[in-house]
Design a protein around this motif. Sequence first.
Motif, PDB file in Angstrom:
ATOM      1  N   VAL A   1       1.942 -13.790  -0.550  1.00 24.33           N
ATOM      2  CA  VAL A   1       0.529 -13.411  -0.499  1.00 24.33           C
ATOM      3  C   VAL A   1       0.524 -12.242  -0.468  1.00 24.33           C
ATOM      4  N   GLN A   2      -0.794 -12.368  -2.015  1.00 23.29           N
ATOM      5  CA  GLN A   2      -0.564 -11.260  -2.600  1.00 23.29           C
ATOM      6  C   GLN A   2      -2.126 -10.418  -2.293  1.00 23.29           C
ATOM      7  N   LEU A   3      -1.559  -8.766  -1.975  1.00 23.23           N
ATOM      8  CA  LEU A   3      -2.930  -7.830  -1.494  1.00 23.23           C
ATOM      9  C   LEU A   3      -2.940  -6.865  -2.694  1.00 23.23           C
ATOM     10  N   GLN A   4      -4.303  -6.927  -2.799  1.00 23.53           N
ATOM     11  CA  GLN A   4      -4.578  -5.479  -4.118  1.00 23.53           C
ATOM     12  C   GLN A   4      -5.675  -4.378  -3.452  1.00 23.53           C
ATOM     13  N   ALA A   5      -5.403  -3.063  -2.630  1.00 20.29           N
ATOM     14  CA  ALA A   5      -5.938  -2.669  -2.526  1.00 20.29           C
ATOM     15  C   ALA A   5      -7.727  -1.957  -3.687  1.00 20.29           C
ATOM     16  N   SER A   6      -7.888  -1.676  -3.029  1.00 17.56           N
ATOM     17  CA  SER A   6      -9.314  -1.208  -4.377  1.00 17.56           C
ATOM     18  C   SER A   6     -10.518  -0.111  -2.845  1.00 17.56           C
ATOM     19  N   GLY A   7     -11.111   0.708  -3.644  1.00 17.69           N
ATOM     20  CA  GLY A   7     -12.498   1.570  -2.875  1.00 17.69           C
ATOM     21  C   GLY A   7     -11.807   2.996  -2.946  1.00 17.69           C
ATOM     22  N   GLY A   8     -10.716   3.402  -3.352  1.00 15.85           N
ATOM     23  CA  GLY A   8     -10.275   4.796  -3.033  1.00 15.85           C
ATOM     24  C   GLY A   8     -11.555   5.063  -4.061  1.00 15.85           C
ATOM     25  N   GLY A   9     -11.223   6.628  -4.342  1.00 20.73           N
ATOM     26  CA  GLY A   9     -11.855   7.851  -5.361  1.00 20.73           C
ATOM     27  C   GLY A   9     -12.210   8.635  -4.101  1.00 20.73           C
ATOM     28  N   LEU A  10     -12.705   9.758  -5.027  1.00 23.53           N
ATOM     29  CA  LEU A  10     -12.738  11.431  -4.361  1.00 23.53           C
ATOM     30  C   LEU A  10     -14.588  11.481  -3.769  1.00 23.53           C
ATOM     31  N   VAL A  11     -14.246  11.756  -2.547  1.00 24.58           N
ATOM     32  CA  VAL A  11     -15.796  12.245  -2.204  1.00 24.58           C
ATOM     33  C   VAL A  11     -15.406  13.410  -1.676  1.00 24.58           C
ATOM     34  N   GLN A  12     -16.635  14.046  -1.240  1.00 29.32           N
ATOM     35  CA  GLN A  12     -16.677  15.589  -0.392  1.00 29.32           C
ATOM     36  C   GLN A  12     -16.520  15.318   1.193  1.00 29.32           C
ATOM     37  N   THR A  13     -16.017  16.486   1.692  1.00 27.54           N
ATOM     38  CA  THR A  13     -15.958  16.238   3.224  1.00 27.54           C
ATOM     39  C   THR A  13     -17.275  15.653   4.141  1.00 27.54           C
ATOM     40  N   GLY A  14     -17.380  14.854   4.856  1.00 28.87           N
ATOM     41  CA  GLY A  14     -18.433  14.619   5.873  1.00 28.87           C
ATOM     42  C   GLY A  14     -19.092  13.036   4.843  1.00 28.87           C
ATOM     43  N   GLY A  15     -18.325  12.529   4.029  1.00 25.02           N
ATOM     44  CA  GLY A  15     -18.790  11.751   2.741  1.00 25.02           C
ATOM     45  C   GLY A  15     -17.875   9.909   3.746  1.00 25.02           C
ATOM     46  N   SER A  16     -18.177   9.278   2.520  1.00 25.44           N
ATOM     47  CA  SER A  16     -17.709   8.159   3.580  1.00 25.44           C
ATOM     48  C   SER A  16     -17.171   6.817   2.484  1.00 25.44           C
ATOM     49  N   LEU A  17     -16.187   6.561   2.894  1.00 22.78           N
ATOM     50  CA  LEU A  17     -15.829   5.192   1.843  1.00 22.78           C
ATOM     51  C   LEU A  17     -15.435   4.332   2.113  1.00 22.78           C
ATOM     52  N   ARG A  18     -15.567   2.822   1.912  1.00 27.18           N
ATOM     53  CA  ARG A  18     -14.786   1.405   2.273  1.00 27.18           C
ATOM     54  C   ARG A  18     -13.950   1.031   1.414  1.00 27.18           C
ATOM     55  N   LEU A  19     -12.700   0.614   1.988  1.00 26.26           N
ATOM     56  CA  LEU A  19     -11.896  -0.014   1.002  1.00 26.26           C
ATOM     57  C   LEU A  19     -11.706  -1.041   1.375  1.00 26.26           C
ATOM     58  N   SER A  20     -11.353  -2.276   0.236  1.00 25.97           N
ATOM     59  CA  SER A  20     -11.540  -3.085   0.412  1.00 25.97           C
ATOM     60  C   SER A  20      -9.691  -3.217  -0.264  1.00 25.97           C
ATOM     61  N   CYS A  21      -9.731  -5.112   1.649  1.00 23.31           N
ATOM     62  CA  CYS A  21      -7.832  -5.669   0.521  1.00 23.31           C
ATOM     63  C   CYS A  21      -8.185  -6.618   0.591  1.00 23.31           C
ATOM     64  N   ALA A  22      -8.020  -7.595  -0.795  1.00 20.58           N
ATOM     65  CA  ALA A  22      -7.851  -8.976  -1.347  1.00 20.58           C
ATOM     66  C   ALA A  22      -6.966  -9.537  -1.329  1.00 20.58           C
ATOM     67  N   ALA A  23      -7.001 -10.405  -1.200  1.00 14.94           N
ATOM     68  CA  ALA A  23      -5.535 -11.290  -1.045  1.00 14.94           C
ATOM     69  C   ALA A  23      -5.743 -12.482  -1.825  1.00 14.94           C
ATOM     70  N   SER A  24      -4.630 -12.845  -2.276  1.00 11.73           N
ATOM     71  CA  SER A  24      -5.158 -13.901  -2.667  1.00 11.73           C
ATOM     72  C   SER A  24      -2.766 -14.837  -3.390  1.00 11.73           C
ATOM     73  N   GLY A  25      -3.372 -16.091  -3.799  1.00 15.43           N
ATOM     74  CA  GLY A  25      -2.277 -16.408  -2.833  1.00 15.43           C
ATOM     75  C   GLY A  25      -1.815 -17.763  -2.333  1.00 15.43           C
ATOM     76  N   ARG A  26      -2.603 -17.075  -0.625  1.00 19.84           N
ATOM     77  CA  ARG A  26      -2.327 -17.267   1.000  1.00 19.84           C
ATOM     78  C   ARG A  26      -3.764 -16.769   1.704  1.00 19.84           C
ATOM     79  N   THR A  27      -4.044 -18.011   2.337  1.00 12.13           N
ATOM     80  CA  THR A  27      -5.121 -17.854   3.080  1.00 12.13           C
ATOM     81  C   THR A  27      -5.261 -17.267   3.999  1.00 12.13           C
ATOM     82  N   LEU A  28      -6.033 -15.632   4.090  1.00 10.82           N
ATOM     83  CA  LEU A  28      -5.685 -13.871   4.653  1.00 10.82           C
ATOM     84  C   LEU A  28      -5.894 -14.536   6.249  1.00 10.82           C
ATOM     85  N   SER A  29      -6.652 -15.535   6.868  1.00 10.60           N
ATOM     86  CA  SER A  29      -6.610 -16.030   7.913  1.00 10.60           C
ATOM     87  C   SER A  29      -5.283 -16.568   8.766  1.00 10.60           C
ATOM     88  N   ASN A  30      -4.679 -16.806   7.541  1.00 11.84           N
ATOM     89  CA  ASN A  30      -3.282 -17.222   8.641  1.00 11.84           C
ATOM     90  C   ASN A  30      -2.078 -15.296   8.797  1.00 11.84           C
TER      91      ASN A  30
END
Length: 126
Positions: A1-30
């Motif tokens: 399985v190949q994994l690709q993380a995204s969603g990072g960035g610059l944020v101020q103290t107290g802020g929020s971010l949501r990171l994603s990890c997209a899988a390819s090549g195989r079913t992530l449920s395994n």
Amino acid sequence: VQLQASGGGLVQTGGSLRLSCAASGRTLSNYHMAWFRQAPGKEREFVAAITYKGGSTFYEESLKGRFTTSRDNAKNTGYLQMNSLKPEDTAVYHCAARPVSATGWAPTSESDYSYWGQGTQVTVSS
């Protein structure tokens, strides 16, 4: 399985971010999934993990209440929601996966994960 993380960035103290990890090549449920982070000059550390169906989650104790991991197997994607961010959360965040078929899983152990994404930078300004 190949994994690709995204969603990072610059944020101020107290802020929020949501990171994603997209899988390819195989079913992530395994696969169980996890997030680790590495700050400059420090070793990579465990952040959170989630079982293959999402039924159980695990967190670094100090991050409980601020970070939440989840997954959507239909989208082959895992997530890390980060709230109330602090400058000390600044790091490169990596997602990782371990096949369900492998026995003896230790969720917080970096060496238990066979597959890693390239990481996404999170910078929290003060």
